[in-house]
Scaffold this motif. Structure first.
Motif, PDB file in Angstrom:
ATOM      1  N   GLN A 111       5.897   3.104 -10.898  1.00 15.32           N
ATOM      2  CA  GLN A 111       4.266   2.788 -11.858  1.00 15.32           C
ATOM      3  C   GLN A 111       3.215   3.061 -10.908  1.00 15.32           C
ATOM      4  N   VAL A 112       3.272   2.558  -9.936  1.00 16.81           N
ATOM      5  CA  VAL A 112       1.277   2.503  -8.453  1.00 16.81           C
ATOM      6  C   VAL A 112       1.932   4.633  -8.065  1.00 16.81           C
ATOM      7  N   LEU A 113       2.567   4.737  -7.462  1.00 21.97           N
ATOM      8  CA  LEU A 113       2.517   6.582  -7.037  1.00 21.97           C
ATOM      9  C   LEU A 113       1.622   7.721  -7.942  1.00 21.97           C
ATOM     10  N   SER A 114       1.086   8.420  -7.137  1.00 27.69           N
ATOM     11  CA  SER A 114       0.551   8.928  -8.037  1.00 27.69           C
ATOM     12  C   SER A 114       0.875  10.765  -8.373  1.00 27.69           C
ATOM     13  N   PRO A 115       0.573  11.846  -8.557  1.00 27.32           N
ATOM     14  CA  PRO A 115       1.443  12.748  -8.677  1.00 27.32           C
ATOM     15  C   PRO A 115       1.717  13.734  -7.525  1.00 27.32           C
ATOM     16  N   GLU A 116       0.921  13.451  -6.492  1.00 24.87           N
ATOM     17  CA  GLU A 116       0.880  14.375  -5.681  1.00 24.87           C
ATOM     18  C   GLU A 116       1.642  12.894  -3.922  1.00 24.87           C
ATOM     19  N   ALA A 117       1.933  11.917  -4.525  1.00 21.46           N
ATOM     20  CA  ALA A 117       1.827  11.130  -3.760  1.00 21.46           C
ATOM     21  C   ALA A 117       3.457  11.362  -3.652  1.00 21.46           C
ATOM     22  N   LYS A 118       4.471  11.272  -5.157  1.00 21.52           N
ATOM     23  CA  LYS A 118       5.576  11.825  -5.658  1.00 21.52           C
ATOM     24  C   LYS A 118       5.307  13.519  -5.537  1.00 21.52           C
ATOM     25  N   ALA A 119       5.068  14.154  -5.244  1.00 27.05           N
ATOM     26  CA  ALA A 119       5.086  15.640  -5.298  1.00 27.05           C
ATOM     27  C   ALA A 119       5.811  15.080  -3.472  1.00 27.05           C
ATOM     28  N   THR A 120       4.684  14.828  -2.286  1.00 27.17           N
ATOM     29  CA  THR A 120       5.532  14.149  -0.957  1.00 27.17           C
ATOM     30  C   THR A 120       6.589  13.980  -0.689  1.00 27.17           C
ATOM     31  N   ASP A 154       0.469  -0.790  -0.095  1.00 22.89           N
ATOM     32  CA  ASP A 154       0.022  -0.535  -0.149  1.00 22.89           C
ATOM     33  C   ASP A 154       0.954   1.172  -0.123  1.00 22.89           C
ATOM     34  N   LEU A 155       1.551   1.406  -1.208  1.00 28.08           N
ATOM     35  CA  LEU A 155       2.154   2.850  -1.441  1.00 28.08           C
ATOM     36  C   LEU A 155       1.845   4.233  -1.227  1.00 28.08           C
ATOM     37  N   ALA A 156       0.893   3.878  -1.570  1.00 27.87           N
ATOM     38  CA  ALA A 156      -0.287   4.936  -1.458  1.00 27.87           C
ATOM     39  C   ALA A 156      -0.366   5.226  -0.406  1.00 27.87           C
ATOM     40  N   GLY A 157      -1.181   4.323   0.421  1.00 23.53           N
ATOM     41  CA  GLY A 157      -1.227   4.761   2.073  1.00 23.53           C
ATOM     42  C   GLY A 157      -0.267   4.732   2.970  1.00 23.53           C
ATOM     43  N   LEU A 158       0.886   4.607   2.341  1.00 20.86           N
ATOM     44  CA  LEU A 158       2.195   5.325   3.468  1.00 20.86           C
ATOM     45  C   LEU A 158       3.218   6.146   3.130  1.00 20.86           C
ATOM     46  N   VAL A 159       2.495   7.075   0.973  1.00 20.09           N
ATOM     47  CA  VAL A 159       3.592   7.951   1.607  1.00 20.09           C
ATOM     48  C   VAL A 159       1.739   8.782   1.816  1.00 20.09           C
ATOM     49  N   LYS A 160       0.524   8.911   1.833  1.00 17.35           N
ATOM     50  CA  LYS A 160      -0.502   9.299   2.954  1.00 17.35           C
ATOM     51  C   LYS A 160      -0.172   9.621   3.932  1.00 17.35           C
TER      52      LYS A 160
END
Length: 354
Positions: A294-303, A188-194
């Motif tokens: 490949q799975v991170l959103s632009p917002e996650a990459k900005a974080t 859950d990379l999105a959850g990790l970055v969030k």
């Protein structure tokens, strides 16, 4: 100026500063430290008010035994813990629990005993100890659950436990690094970055500093950012064992889409690592990680980019080694020599002689 006067002001000022810091972080540090500092201030202050030297000396002794010694031992304990020297860390935790029995230290030696057993390959015995503490309250239950999941690789179960119990990460910030890891372990990379983004301010204030560096390690490793991971291991996380560093470097390469070299290193290290690290490596080999790019959103990459930049700024301009860090030995030697000379001078009457 007499020695008892110097001691009086030193104890009063240091305890007052520590008390204010504790009150500002009451949810994290706990009310027991408020009681300790107030008691020392009461004894020392009463001695100063009534000019009763034995009370001033008693306050100095209480400060040394209840504040200075546990603080120094706690720093050494953390160093040995992150070096995975669990037997030595357990003995130190036992001493600290005698000097300061509140704040979760009383049961910490038994949890360290579980890690010691697991390191020796006795996983079942370690799990049995930790399961006994799952019914405890607050910090002890959370710590036992965190260590249990780390030993058994039950990261999905850890996430489910958090959803059910919802521990307050502001009150129990020691769980933040493991919570970040659990998100990464289940993909859950999105959850990790969030989660990192949500607790970014709390992470920046985590003490000891190694806790915030571990948070960054989880973020950078599972997101495939090798340069900042290498800088962490060359700097604040250099104390981690070589096998653990190789595990996280391989994790970084897997998340970056470079599996061949990473898998080869893990296979080569498997026979020589301790059972706990070995189980983590086996999981890494059996459960491929998603390629972060490949799975991170632009917002996650900005974080992620912001976290890298802040880490770089901290390396260049941020916190320097604290007074009691292992990198400040020269300063400590000079301070100790100055204090010794001052005490000798006071003892010989040099501060009052004409």
């Amino acid at each position: 100026m007499h020695f008892d006067t110097i001691l009086l002001w030193f104890v009063v000022l240091s305890c007052t500063a520590a008390l204010l810091r504790t009150l500002a972080n009451l949810r994290v540090l706990g009310a027991d430290w408020v009681i300790v500092h107030l008691l020392i201030l009461t004894v020392t202050g009463a001695g100063g008010w009534w000019h009763f030297r034995p009370a001033i000396y008693a306050g100095g002794i209480l400060w040394t035994v209840w504040v200075l010694v546990p603080a120094l031992l706690s720093r050494l304990y953390l160093r040995w813990f992150f070096q995975q020297r669990y037997r030595a860390a357990r003995k130190l935790a036992q001493i600290v629990s005698w000097l300061h029995p509140a704040g979760g230290w009383r049961r910490q030696p038994e949890i360290l005993r579980a890690l010691e057993l697991a390191q020796a390959g006795e996983i079942a015995a370690a799990v049995e100890i930790l399961q006994r503490h799952q019914g405890s309250e607050g910090f002890v239950a959370s710590g036992a659950m965190a260590v249990l999941c780390r030993l058994t690789n039950q990261w999905a179960e850890f996430n489910a436990w958090q959803e059910t119990h919802r521990p307050d990460l502001n009150r129990e910030p020691q769980l933040i690094p493991l919570t970040l890891r659990a998100r990464g372990e289940v993909g859950d990379l999105a959850g990790l970055v969030k989660l990192f983004d949500h607790y970014e301010k709390q992470i920046a204030r985590l003490e000891p500093a190694i806790q915030r560096h571990l948070c960054r390690l989880m973020l950078f490793a599972f997101c495939g950012r090798r340069p900042p991971v290498e800088r962490l291991f060359a700097g604040p996380l250099e104390m981690m064992p070589a096998s653990a560093r190789e595990l996280w470097l391989a994790t970084t390469d897997l998340a970056a889409g470079r599996p061949e070299e990473a898998r080869r290193k893990l296979f080569d290290l498997l026979p020589s690592t301790d059972p706990v690290t070995q189980r983590a490596m086996e999981r890494r080999l059996c459960h491929p990680l998603a390629v972060a790019e490949q799975v991170l959103s632009p917002e996650a990459k900005a974080t992620l980019a912001r976290a890298e930049q802040e880490h770089h700024h901290e390396e260049q301009f941020g916190a320097r080694p604290s007074l009691f860090s292992w990198m400040a030995r020269a300063c400590l030697v000079f301070i100790a020599l100055n204090i010794l000379v001052c005490l000798v001078e006071v003892n010989s009457g040099g501060s009052t002689k004409i």
